[in-house]
Enzyme design. Structure first.
Site, PDB file in Angstrom:
ATOM      1  N   LYS A   1     -12.506  25.905  -4.826  1.00 19.81           N
ATOM      2  CA  LYS A   1     -13.141  27.125  -5.331  1.00 19.81           C
ATOM      3  C   LYS A   1     -14.655  26.924  -5.383  1.00 19.81           C
ATOM      4  CE  LYS A   1      -9.276  28.390  -8.337  1.00 19.81           C
ATOM      5  NZ  LYS A   1      -8.461  27.172  -8.131  1.00 19.81           N
TER       6      LYS A   1
ATOM      7  N   GLU B   1       4.951  31.300   4.741  1.00 19.81           N
ATOM      8  CA  GLU B   1       4.372  32.262   3.813  1.00 19.81           C
ATOM      9  C   GLU B   1       3.405  33.226   4.493  1.00 19.81           C
ATOM     10  OE1 GLU B   1       2.179  30.122   0.846  1.00 19.81           O
ATOM     11  OE2 GLU B   1       0.687  29.357   2.271  1.00 19.81           O
TER      12      GLU B   1
ATOM     13  N   ARG C   1      19.707  34.613  -1.256  1.00 21.69           N
ATOM     14  CA  ARG C   1      18.958  33.918  -2.306  1.00 21.69           C
ATOM     15  C   ARG C   1      17.665  33.396  -1.692  1.00 21.69           C
ATOM     16  NH1 ARG C   1      22.314  36.066  -4.838  1.00 21.69           N
ATOM     17  NH2 ARG C   1      23.574  35.276  -6.573  1.00 21.69           N
TER      18      ARG C   1
ATOM     19  N   ILE D   1      -2.031  20.170   4.847  1.00 17.84           N
ATOM     20  CA  ILE D   1      -0.580  20.217   5.072  1.00 17.84           C
ATOM     21  C   ILE D   1      -0.244  21.209   6.182  1.00 17.84           C
ATOM     22  CG2 ILE D   1      -0.076  19.550   2.688  1.00 17.84           C
ATOM     23  CD1 ILE D   1       0.849  22.451   2.214  1.00 17.84           C
ATOM     24  N   ASP D   2      -1.144  22.167   6.434  1.00 16.34           N
ATOM     25  CA  ASP D   2      -0.889  23.172   7.471  1.00 16.34           C
ATOM     26  C   ASP D   2      -1.034  22.608   8.883  1.00 16.34           C
ATOM     27  OD1 ASP D   2      -0.535  24.951   5.433  1.00 16.34           O
ATOM     28  OD2 ASP D   2      -2.468  25.937   5.657  1.00 16.34           O
TER      29      ASP D   2
ATOM     30  N   SER E   1     -13.529  23.039   4.357  1.00 12.59           N
ATOM     31  CA  SER E   1     -14.308  22.048   3.617  1.00 12.59           C
ATOM     32  C   SER E   1     -15.270  21.307   4.534  1.00 12.59           C
ATOM     33  CB  SER E   1     -13.366  21.039   2.950  1.00 12.59           C
ATOM     34  OG  SER E   1     -12.579  21.659   1.951  1.00 12.59           O
TER      35      SER E   1
ATOM     36  N   MET F   1       4.906  26.761   2.715  1.00  6.49           N
ATOM     37  CA  MET F   1       3.475  27.003   2.866  1.00  6.49           C
ATOM     38  C   MET F   1       3.062  27.045   4.338  1.00  6.49           C
ATOM     39  SD  MET F   1       1.557  24.958  -0.215  1.00  6.49           S
ATOM     40  CE  MET F   1       1.269  25.828  -1.759  1.00  6.49           C
ATOM     41  N   GLY F   2       1.878  27.552   4.558  1.00  9.18           N
ATOM     42  CA  GLY F   2       1.328  27.708   5.902  1.00  9.18           C
ATOM     43  C   GLY F   2       0.393  28.893   5.876  1.00  9.18           C
TER      44      GLY F   2
ATOM     45  N   ARG G   1      26.361  32.330   1.416  1.00  8.88           N
ATOM     46  CA  ARG G   1      25.118  33.056   1.199  1.00  8.88           C
ATOM     47  C   ARG G   1      24.135  32.828   2.346  1.00  8.88           C
ATOM     48  NH1 ARG G   1      24.574  31.149  -5.091  1.00  8.88           N
ATOM     49  NH2 ARG G   1      25.742  32.874  -6.043  1.00  8.88           N
TER      50      ARG G   1
END
Length: 360
Positions: free
Chosen positions: A79, A237, A278, A141-142, A119, A184-185, A177
């Site tokens: 941030k 995501e 779910r 991580i991406d 960054s 994430m991504g 189910r």
């Protein structure tokens, strides 16, 4: 051995597994091989922005268990753009000179910055403006930094997502189910694709490949016709709704954070197939925990290589992993290209060859 140097190291952007392995390697090589001093900057550029700067001096005999630790012992932040930094009174201020002054006040000869493309872009701008001798190390991580085949944190995140899918497999089968796992991504689907294949997903949805819900439902119905009344769906995501709308949630500081596409997919599947669904949102679990052996190895190799670049006087460079070896590339070149999933790449072809539905 040459002139004794005093180098700084900081971790910037989101945390991930493997950062402490880098710090450990830098200290071991810089102190043990070159007899340099290594200064750890706390909370990235905010540590340099403070007056006096917030830092620790590393000692070679106090690195126990660092290789195994997740996160970053230095702390980090994603941030506050230092060129337009939000102040307590609601205004924004250019605090780049404060960071540059902090670097020089510590008497540093060079700075190792560990971060993603955002960054590294900020750090490079600061370095160019303030005469900072910068060496970059890619972490995300991406896995979307263009000049390296793999970045620190990706392997651990993929392992965690794969394990989650493994666990969902059995409960999905027990209750017939459709289990949707949202991972994430931010803009790239590397985690979803790799973990989806490794975990045996029936459907993988990534932002790089447009999908149709009906195609997903066809896959589910085809399995049902074969007596398989459960299904595993992996979704990044960053995937949008079928009509192209981004799904996000308004979080603190007014920032929109991705999240919720899994719920949308579940509702659509349930409405069209009648299947019980779910949703599991893995979230920051992917960032935490003990780093994988690969992230420890990569972090160690990157850390050693970064120190050697400083010894050779090669700055404005980022270490990278290409063709099973470490090399360096100009930071400007490294962050110029953004590595998303190529719809024609090997893992996409692998998924299709395995009969995995990609929604198209």
């Amino acid at each position: 051995m040459g002139e004794k140097k005093r180098i700084g190291i900081l971790t910037s952007g989101g945390d991930c597994a493997g950062l402490n392995a880098v710090i450990r390697a830098v200290v071991h090589h810089a102190v043990g091989t070159y007899n340099w001093d290594v200064i750890g900057i706390r909370e990235a550029t905010q540590g340099l922005m403070s007056d006096p700067p917030r830092f620790i001096q590393f000692e070679l005999d106090k690195l126990d268990n660092l290789l195994l630790m997740g996160g970053t012992i230095l702390g980090t932040t994603n941030k506050g753009d230092p060129f337009a930094f939000p102040m307590n009174d609601g205004t924004v201020r250019d605090r780049s000179s404060d960071i540059i002054n902090g670097y020089h006040s510590l008497g540093l000869d060079a700075l190792i910055g560990i971060g993603g493309d955002g960054s590294l872009a900020i750090l490079r701008r600061l370095a160019q403006q303030g005469g900072i001798n910068l060496v970059g190390i890619p972490k995300t991580i991406d896995n979307d930094v263009g000049a390296t085949e793999v970045s620190i944190g990706f392997d651990t995140a993929t392992n965690i997502a794969t394990e989650a899918l493994d666990r969902l497999h059995f409960t999905a089968a027990s209750h017939n189910r459709v289990m949707i796992l949202e991972v994430m991504g931010r803009d790239a689907g590397h985690i979803a694709l790799a973990a989806g294949i490794a975990g045996g997903a029936d459907v993988i949805l990534i932002p790089e490949i447009p999908y149709k819900i009906e195609k997903v439902c066809q896959k589910i119905r085809a399995r049902q016709e074969k007596g398989k009344h459960f299904c595993l769906v992996m979704v990044s995501e960053a995937v949008r709704t079928e009509v192209g709308e981004q799904v996000s949630k308004l979080k603190q500081f007014g920032e929109d954070r991705l999240g919720g596409i899994g719920k949308y997919i579940a509702e659509q599947i349930g409405a069209k197939t009648g299947a019980e669904t779910r949703v599991t949102v893995l979230g920051h679990i992917q960032r935490g925990g003990i780093p994988s052996p690969m992230d420890r190895l990569l972090g160690s190799a990157f850390g050693v290589a970064a120190v050697d670049l400083i010894a050779q006087g090669k700055f404005d460079q980022m270490v990278a992993w290409q063709n099973r070896q470490i090399l360096s590339v100009p930071i400007a070149e490294a962050i110029q290209t953004y590595r998303t999933v190529d719809p024609e790449e090997t893992l996409v072809k692998t998924a299709r060859g395995l009969g995995i539905c990609l929604g198209d």
